[in-house]
Design a protein around this motif. Sequence first.
Motif, short mmCIF file in Angstrom:
data_model
loop_
_atom_site.label_atom_id
_atom_site.label_comp_id
_atom_site.label_asym_id
_atom_site.label_seq_id
_atom_site.Cartn_x
_atom_site.Cartn_y
_atom_site.Cartn_z
N PHE A 115 -18.18 -9.13 5.25
CA PHE A 115 -17.86 -8.24 4.13
C PHE A 115 -19.08 -7.44 3.71
O PHE A 115 -18.99 -6.23 3.44
CB PHE A 115 -17.31 -9.04 2.95
N ARG B 266 -19.70 -4.44 5.58
CA ARG B 266 -18.63 -3.47 5.37
C ARG B 266 -17.51 -3.57 6.41
O ARG B 266 -16.77 -2.63 6.64
CB ARG B 266 -19.18 -2.04 5.29
N PHE C 60 -14.66 -4.89 6.02
CA PHE C 60 -13.95 -5.43 4.87
C PHE C 60 -12.74 -6.29 5.24
O PHE C 60 -12.59 -7.41 4.75
CB PHE C 60 -13.52 -4.29 3.94
N ASP C 61 -11.87 -5.77 6.07
CA ASP C 61 -10.64 -6.50 6.39
C ASP C 61 -10.94 -7.81 7.11
O ASP C 61 -10.36 -8.86 6.79
CB ASP C 61 -9.70 -5.63 7.24
N LEU D 20 -12.52 -10.34 4.62
CA LEU D 20 -11.52 -10.94 3.74
C LEU D 20 -10.67 -11.96 4.48
O LEU D 20 -10.36 -13.04 3.96
CB LEU D 20 -10.61 -9.86 3.15
N ALA E 128 -15.71 -10.86 -2.83
CA ALA E 128 -15.20 -9.84 -1.91
C ALA E 128 -14.02 -9.10 -2.54
O ALA E 128 -13.93 -7.87 -2.47
CB ALA E 128 -14.79 -10.50 -0.59
N LEU E 129 -13.11 -9.84 -3.16
CA LEU E 129 -11.97 -9.20 -3.83
C LEU E 129 -12.45 -8.30 -4.97
O LEU E 129 -11.88 -7.23 -5.21
CB LEU E 129 -11.02 -10.28 -4.37
N CYS F 232 -13.60 -5.10 -3.75
CA CYS F 232 -12.45 -4.29 -3.32
C CYS F 232 -11.72 -3.70 -4.51
O CYS F 232 -10.80 -2.88 -4.33
CB CYS F 232 -11.48 -5.15 -2.51
N ASP G 96 -9.86 -5.50 -6.60
CA ASP G 96 -8.65 -6.28 -6.87
C ASP G 96 -8.95 -7.27 -7.98
O ASP G 96 -9.22 -8.45 -7.74
CB ASP G 96 -8.19 -6.99 -5.60
N PHE H 67 -19.32 -2.03 -2.04
CA PHE H 67 -18.14 -1.47 -2.68
C PHE H 67 -17.21 -0.91 -1.60
O PHE H 67 -17.66 -0.16 -0.73
CB PHE H 67 -18.53 -0.33 -3.63
N ARG H 68 -15.96 -1.23 -1.69
CA ARG H 68 -15.03 -0.68 -0.71
C ARG H 68 -14.71 0.78 -1.02
O ARG H 68 -14.46 1.58 -0.12
CB ARG H 68 -13.74 -1.50 -0.69
N ASP H 69 -14.77 1.11 -2.32
CA ASP H 69 -14.45 2.46 -2.76
C ASP H 69 -15.74 3.23 -3.08
O ASP H 69 -16.54 2.78 -3.91
CB ASP H 69 -13.55 2.39 -4.00
#
Length: 620
Positions: free
Chosen positions: A463, A466, A468-469, A472, A495-496, A499, A501, A600-602
């Motif tokens: 994670f 990067r 990410f998937d 997770l 990790a969430l 993301c 979440d 950061f995912r975003d």
Amino acid sequence: MRASGDHGFLGEFTVTFRLLSRSKLKSRGMMPEIVRRLTTIFAGDVAGYSRLAAADEEGTVSRLRALRQELIEPVIAAHSGRTVKLTGDGRLIEFASVVDAVRCALDVQRGMTTRNANVVPDRRIEFRIGIHLGDVIVESDGDLMGDGVNIAARLEGIAEPGGICLSVDAFRQVRDKIALEVFDLGDKKLKNIARPVRVYRIDVGAGRASSPAAPDARKPTLALPDKPSIAVLAFENMSGDIEQDYFADGIAEDIITALARFRQFHVTARNSSFTYKGQAIDIKKIGRELGVRYVLEGSVRKAAERIRITAQLIDAESGNHVWADRYDGRLENIFDLQDEITNTIAAAVTPAFATAEMQRVSRKHPQNLDAWELTLRAGQSFALAGPADIAEARELAQRALLLDRQNTAALAMLAFCHVSDGWWAYSQSPQASIAEGIKAARMALQEDNSDADALASLGYGLFAARQFDEGLDVLRQAVALNPNLANGFARYSSALAFCGDYEKAKEAFNSAIRLSPRDPRLGNWLAQVAIAPFIAGRYQEGIDYGRRAVQSNPSFMGGHRVLAGNLSASGQLEEAQREVAEMRRLVPGVTVAATRWLPFRDDEARERYCSALARAGLPE
């Protein structure tokens, strides 16, 4: 007629034949009368056969054939046994007498002890044997069917390697006829058997005609393993209700299963720890005989519609209590209650166990530590989470690996150290540090692919890189593999959080806290989950998490950073500036650019976070 599974005419005929009623089959002369008899069933197989065959298939098969010819078949014949069938590495035998069956089993196991004396442990062929006296159905080809056969097979399945288990029906026939030392294991719920069966274990080394073994020889003091060790005793039924025996045993068995998921612990199998059931408990003696440092014991008491469970963790060397607690519940749904209590006790025992180990290690001189103790101290340093602390943890883990290259706990700790160096921008090259962490995690999984902590370290590293998937997914695997792994839930939560979440991040974080409410890593965990409310624009909630993080670990830069970001975004600039100043005091080189390494995912959330810190005075 058995179903053949064939297609076409034969398969169609078989289906049609089975639809006819039993009475019609008999009237047409197509079905013989059922033939039954009372007999003794002896079921035996090779313990760990798959492992032996995987290591040396041809050699194992050859040695097994020789054993059959030289030992097993002559002994069966000498005791008037009839081999009903061979089942790969196993055998089903019928005896007219339980006494003959037990004498045959003893001769087989004692013969194997002699043959294994000079064989290294991981190459030994060891048999497990179950014996039952029961009613069986006799097939026309001599095969035996029914619950009598199934019970014997299940007894064999719970016997120890080199061991013999008897049902109560078999035991009654031999208890006054053969000199045996037998241990009552209590009523056992056997798979696919409707009613519990009372089970007895024979001490194979006892009752010999010549030179009987002395108690100290039969039960030697075992050396402690090179990692923390625990035995869970059968919980005592204080209710006077025999039905509660099953519940008490179930609680203890489930706790053993839960603790065994921690690969860094040595957990004694229930077949050994339950042999003390019904005996006067001497914890120090049990610790010596089982080779464990800690013993967990407990009791169950039922009154009306309520039930009370007590449990206590004891240091077997000193006899001192490490931890104790009591749990009360209603009997409305006893199985849900069993699961709840099991999870609660396992969650409480694990940190108490670890704390006791840490206190023990802290009393030793640093130069006298072995690989496990070095890893334990590395974890203590890692929890402080500062740059120097992570460096010290990394050095301790590397020292442990010099002593034991296959130490998965040390490899996982090394992975967490490298990834944290990159994640928190302590490293001059975050990308290289994270890559080193992933490498160490993969090495740990090569040694043991069922180590949940190693999986968590890999997921954390992926994670951070990067991916990410995949990260997770690996973190989900870690907490599924060990639902009691607090650190796994904490890393999954972070990790969430990155993301965005928020709800799932909170849920995973709360699971970590329930499992380890006083964990020294709490400040680190809080700092990471506080990212989720920032991303969601719920800055006051982020401030609450951030303040808890700083309160829990004031020397951790990450707690001050997330608090500063949420404060700045909410317009509380003056306080945010004080937090940035504290960040820079703790880690003078921290910058906005270093913060961009956070996963950061975003991208928009990353830039919003960096901008909030820049407004609070963090230099670019």
